[in-house]
Design a protein around this motif. Structure first.
Motif, PDB file in Angstrom:
ATOM      1  N   ARG A 119      91.175 100.688  -2.028  1.00 55.62           N
ATOM      2  CA  ARG A 119      92.393  99.853  -1.276  1.00 55.62           C
ATOM      3  C   ARG A 119      93.573 100.694  -0.978  1.00 55.62           C
ATOM      4  NH1 ARG A 119      93.688  95.277   1.369  1.00 55.62           N
ATOM      5  NH2 ARG A 119      95.832  94.509   0.692  1.00 55.62           N
ATOM      6  N   LYS A 120      93.781 101.646  -1.758  1.00 53.47           N
ATOM      7  CA  LYS A 120      94.964 102.609  -1.391  1.00 53.47           C
ATOM      8  C   LYS A 120      94.877 103.325  -0.078  1.00 53.47           C
ATOM      9  CE  LYS A 120      97.729 106.527  -3.473  1.00 53.47           C
ATOM     10  NZ  LYS A 120      97.083 107.588  -2.509  1.00 53.47           N
ATOM     11  N   ALA A 121      93.634 103.901   0.077  1.00 52.15           N
ATOM     12  CA  ALA A 121      93.436 104.550   1.418  1.00 52.15           C
ATOM     13  C   ALA A 121      93.554 103.391   2.501  1.00 52.15           C
ATOM     14  CB  ALA A 121      91.870 105.009   1.207  1.00 52.15           C
ATOM     15  N   TYR A 122      92.942 102.247   2.243  1.00 58.08           N
ATOM     16  CA  TYR A 122      93.212 101.262   3.425  1.00 58.08           C
ATOM     17  C   TYR A 122      94.501 100.913   3.933  1.00 58.08           C
ATOM     18  CZ  TYR A 122      92.757  96.707   5.588  1.00 58.08           C
ATOM     19  OH  TYR A 122      92.874  95.711   6.742  1.00 58.08           O
ATOM     20  N   GLY A 181      86.357  92.947  11.860  1.00 60.67           N
ATOM     21  CA  GLY A 181      87.039  93.685  13.188  1.00 60.67           C
ATOM     22  C   GLY A 181      88.466  93.212  13.070  1.00 60.67           C
ATOM     23  N   ALA A 182      89.241  92.327  12.703  1.00 62.41           N
ATOM     24  CA  ALA A 182      90.588  92.028  12.325  1.00 62.41           C
ATOM     25  C   ALA A 182      90.931  93.100  11.253  1.00 62.41           C
ATOM     26  CB  ALA A 182      90.705  90.637  12.158  1.00 62.41           C
ATOM     27  N   LEU A 183      90.219  93.122  10.059  1.00 64.42           N
ATOM     28  CA  LEU A 183      90.739  94.132   9.135  1.00 64.42           C
ATOM     29  C   LEU A 183      90.958  95.552   9.465  1.00 64.42           C
ATOM     30  CD1 LEU A 183      89.018  92.098   6.005  1.00 64.42           C
ATOM     31  CD2 LEU A 183      91.789  92.423   6.666  1.00 64.42           C
ATOM     32  N   SER A 184      90.060  95.670  10.682  1.00 72.66           N
ATOM     33  CA  SER A 184      89.975  97.108  10.902  1.00 72.66           C
ATOM     34  C   SER A 184      91.337  97.450  11.587  1.00 72.66           C
ATOM     35  CB  SER A 184      88.845  97.619  11.780  1.00 72.66           C
ATOM     36  OG  SER A 184      88.930  96.812  13.144  1.00 72.66           O
ATOM     37  N   PHE A 185      92.258  96.527  12.262  1.00 73.61           N
ATOM     38  CA  PHE A 185      93.497  96.462  12.803  1.00 73.61           C
ATOM     39  C   PHE A 185      94.460  95.711  11.756  1.00 73.61           C
ATOM     40  CE2 PHE A 185      90.927  97.682  16.214  1.00 73.61           C
ATOM     41  CZ  PHE A 185      91.778  98.279  17.083  1.00 73.61           C
ATOM     42  N   ARG A 240      84.993  94.722   1.507  1.00 76.09           N
ATOM     43  CA  ARG A 240      84.989  96.252   1.787  1.00 76.09           C
ATOM     44  C   ARG A 240      85.731  96.491   2.814  1.00 76.09           C
ATOM     45  NH1 ARG A 240      85.943 100.592   1.599  1.00 76.09           N
ATOM     46  NH2 ARG A 240      84.537 102.382   0.958  1.00 76.09           N
ATOM     47  N   SER A 241      85.915  95.923   3.847  1.00 73.19           N
ATOM     48  CA  SER A 241      86.539  95.982   5.184  1.00 73.19           C
ATOM     49  C   SER A 241      88.082  96.179   4.931  1.00 73.19           C
ATOM     50  CB  SER A 241      86.434  94.983   6.287  1.00 73.19           C
ATOM     51  OG  SER A 241      84.887  95.004   6.816  1.00 73.19           O
ATOM     52  N   ALA A 242      88.686  95.449   3.749  1.00 69.28           N
ATOM     53  CA  ALA A 242      90.127  95.435   3.332  1.00 69.28           C
ATOM     54  C   ALA A 242      90.172  96.542   2.245  1.00 69.28           C
ATOM     55  CB  ALA A 242      90.453  94.129   2.884  1.00 69.28           C
ATOM     56  N   GLY A 243      89.227  97.295   1.808  1.00 70.53           N
ATOM     57  CA  GLY A 243      89.278  98.318   0.819  1.00 70.53           C
ATOM     58  C   GLY A 243      88.881  97.713  -0.425  1.00 70.53           C
TER      59      GLY A 243
END
Length: 609
Positions: A20-23, A164-168, A312-315
């Motif tokens: 989550r920190k990395a995200y 996809g949204a969470l990648s942005f 996972r997409s949000a960390g």
């Protein structure tokens, strides 16, 4: 706050600290690149607004007006998405009315599991989620946008758009639903005709007529499958406008909500002082709220993969134990087909989302210290939208159910738990949806009947070979094998056997999704047979135990015998060619297991972060 829910939330936070920190660092870095059009060269920007009108070009030059991206899963073959045809014009007008700009950023595919069910195209269904996530990311990659409107409803589509949204994650994102079709043929009657067709009592004409009366107009199918589970979960996570999930298409209220969602997307950008990026809204508490809503309503088992991939997409790292523990903590509050005879429109009439959320909040089963697209907390989500003199407003929702056969209370629920159990044993781990079963618990210990392909069961059923107590094993259906198709065509014949008095169950590394019915089904078994799971060594006649009280999923064959057995080789080449499936070999090769989200998008992601 219920201590069990709090405990699951805290362990997700602890488990996910590093990821989550990395995200968060990634999306903060992206935010610092803005305002986003400001980093584009003159040539870049000129291309980006070349087709706009003079006024819109001027607004986009100024860098002070919001540019809202529209990402849509529209197609007019898919009934749930057909209403989206007119949405871009509605959105552009609404956004323009508050001095901002909306551009159609891109479309993503939207396949219908109802059309591909039992067909070869179903082998692409689960993988389409990752393709949609990538398509959404491509749509947003032009760096022209201050916020996003995501238009999607069904099955893999909403999870893909979410990923996809969470990648942005630095962009505020509002999800815009289109609503369910009006009620048609009662679901109980539809199920009866399907079973009679499986028994040969009625012909194809009668079956097609029943299906056509059920799925009869634009809008989402009205049963509580993955599509409607998507809508409920997204609203529970604060990404819809309150009460907007299940308003029928083609109504004044539906259009008013679409306009309001469009305007809201302009209010929460980084250009103002109410910045609410999706990466901050989707935190551990929002994810747990989504899980609580799903399990309190007996929603789709597909989300035992989708929400893992979304998290996972949000960390965040979640697993099936989190689902199981939350299921044990929340009561089952709804009876919507296949968990009952009512449909999603009946749920709305009984009290709908506002009452469901109010009850769960009052019982301490939802986190209220969360961010939403509307602000802090879920109290606003206990209200429901209305039109008064043509103007949209939100009023307090009902305080008690108007039909306790459809929407129960926390004090007197349909079941004391959420109806999802994790099974574990030497066959691996799997999930079973108990909320639709005839009895609260299921215990069956019977000889295995083994199939390598879902289509092979038909001949055995018609020949009477399954007229006995048995556990049907359908293997080599997992993500890496053939893309994990749904296996709903198995439900009618197995239901017939059940009605004849036989004790039957299904064990598979494939999927059954939101329409899992009265037949006990241990699904998503992992490790899958194709990747070394013990399912590959099961032989006809082996004794298998499926027990929801003890959580057992056991092959009762001694270790020495199993050690000496050769695993059955997979004969699945015919599943890899035709209907475009040959193009997805690379994706199948890197799909994670079911409990890791059956996802291809996290390949080397740790290094990328």
């Amino acid at each position: 706050m219920d201590s069990r829910i709090a405990e699951v939330t805290q362990r997700i936070i602890e488990r996910s600290k590093d990821s989550r920190k990395a995200y968060l660092e990634k999306i903060e870095h992206a935010r610092r690149q803005g305002p986003h059009r400001g980093v584009l060269s003159c040539g870049n920007l000129a291309h980006g607004f070349a087709a706009c009108g003079t006024e819109d070009k001027s607004d986009l030059r100024s860098m002070t007006k919001a540019n809202v991206a529209i990402v849509s899963a529209y197609n007019d073959m898919l009934s749930a998405h057909q209403p989206y045809e007119t949405y871009p014009a509605i959105i552009r007008d609404a956004v323009k009315s508050v001095g901002s700009v909306a551009q159609f950023a891109g479309g993503v595919p939207a396949m219908c599991d109802g059309v591909t069910q039992g067909q070869t195209g179903m082998d692409l269904s689960l993988m389409s989620r990752d393709n949609i996530a990538q398509g959404a990311a491509i749509a947003l990659s032009h760096n022209m946008f201050d916020s996003t409107l995501m238009l999607g409803i069904c099955d893999k589509i909403v999870p893909g758009l979410l990923m996809g949204a969470l990648s942005f994650g630095h962009l505020p994102t509002v999800f815009v639903p289109a609503g369910p079709m009006p009620s048609g043929l009662p679901n109980k009657e539809k199920a009866r005709v399907r079973q009679e067709y499986a028994e040969g009592k009625v012909g194809r004409d009668a079956l097609l007529e029943a299906e056509s009366q059920s799925y009869h107009s634009a809008g989402t199918c009205t049963f509580y499958g993955t599509a409607n589970s998507n809508q409920l979960v997204v609203e529970m996570m604060g990404l819809h406008l309150p009460g907007s999930s299940f308003v029928n298409p083609g109504t004044e209220l539906r259009d008013a909500l679409t306009k309001a969602a469009s305007i809201q997307a302009t209010r929460i950008t980084d250009l103002g002082d109410t910045y609410r990026p999706i990466g901050n809204i989707v935190d551990a508490k929002a994810i747990v709220n989504g899980l609580v809503g799903l399990l309190a309503t007996g929603g789709s088992t597909n989300h035992t993969m989708h929400l893992i991939a979304v998290a996972r997409s949000a960390g965040f790292i979640i697993n099936w134990d989190d689902f199981s523990d939350i299921s044990n903590a929340v009561p089952l509050l709804t009876r919507i087909y296949p968990n009952g005879s009512a449909d999603i429109n009946h749920f709305v009439a009984a009290g709908g989302m506002s009452l469901l959320i109010k009850q769960l909040l009052d019982a301490g089963l939802l986190h209220n210290d969360v961010n939403t697209i509307c602000g802090e907390g879920l109290d606003f989500y206990t209200k429901e939208p209305m039109l008064k003199d043509g103007e949209l407003e939100w009023r307090d929702g009902p305080t008690e159910s108007l039909d306790k056969e459809v929407l129960a209370t926390v004090e007197t629920p349909f079941k004391p738990d959420g109806g999802l159990s994790v099974l574990e044993g030497n066959l691996g781990r799997g999930v079973i949806k108990t909320s639709a079963l005839r009895t609260p618990h299921c215990t069956i210990k019977a000889p295995a009947v083994v199939f390598e392909d879902q289509f092979d069961l038909d001949a055995a059923f018609k020949a009477g070979d399954l007229d006995k107590d048995c556990i049907v094993v359908v293997r080599f259906q997992g993500p890496s094998a053939i893309g994990m198709p749904e296996l709903h065509r198995l439900t009618p014949p197995l239901g017939v056997l059940q009605d004849k008095g036989f004790k039957v169950a299904l064990v598979t590394d494939g999927r059954m999704s939101g329409a899992s019915g009265k037949v006990p089904a241990a699904i998503h078994v992992t490790p899958e047979a194709y990747k070394g799971g013990l399912l590959a060594k099961v032989e006809a006649g082996d004794l298998i135990e499926l027990n929801t009280e003890t959580g057992a999923l056991t092959l009762h064959v001694d270790e020495a015998t199993l050690e000496a057995r050769e695993a059955k080789p997979a004969d699945i080449g015919h599943h890899h060619i035709g209907m475009g499936r040959e193009m997805f070999g690379g994706m199948r090769a890197i799909l994670t297991g079911a409990e890791e989200g059956a996802c291809s998008l996290f390949y080397n992601q740790e290094q990328a972060l």
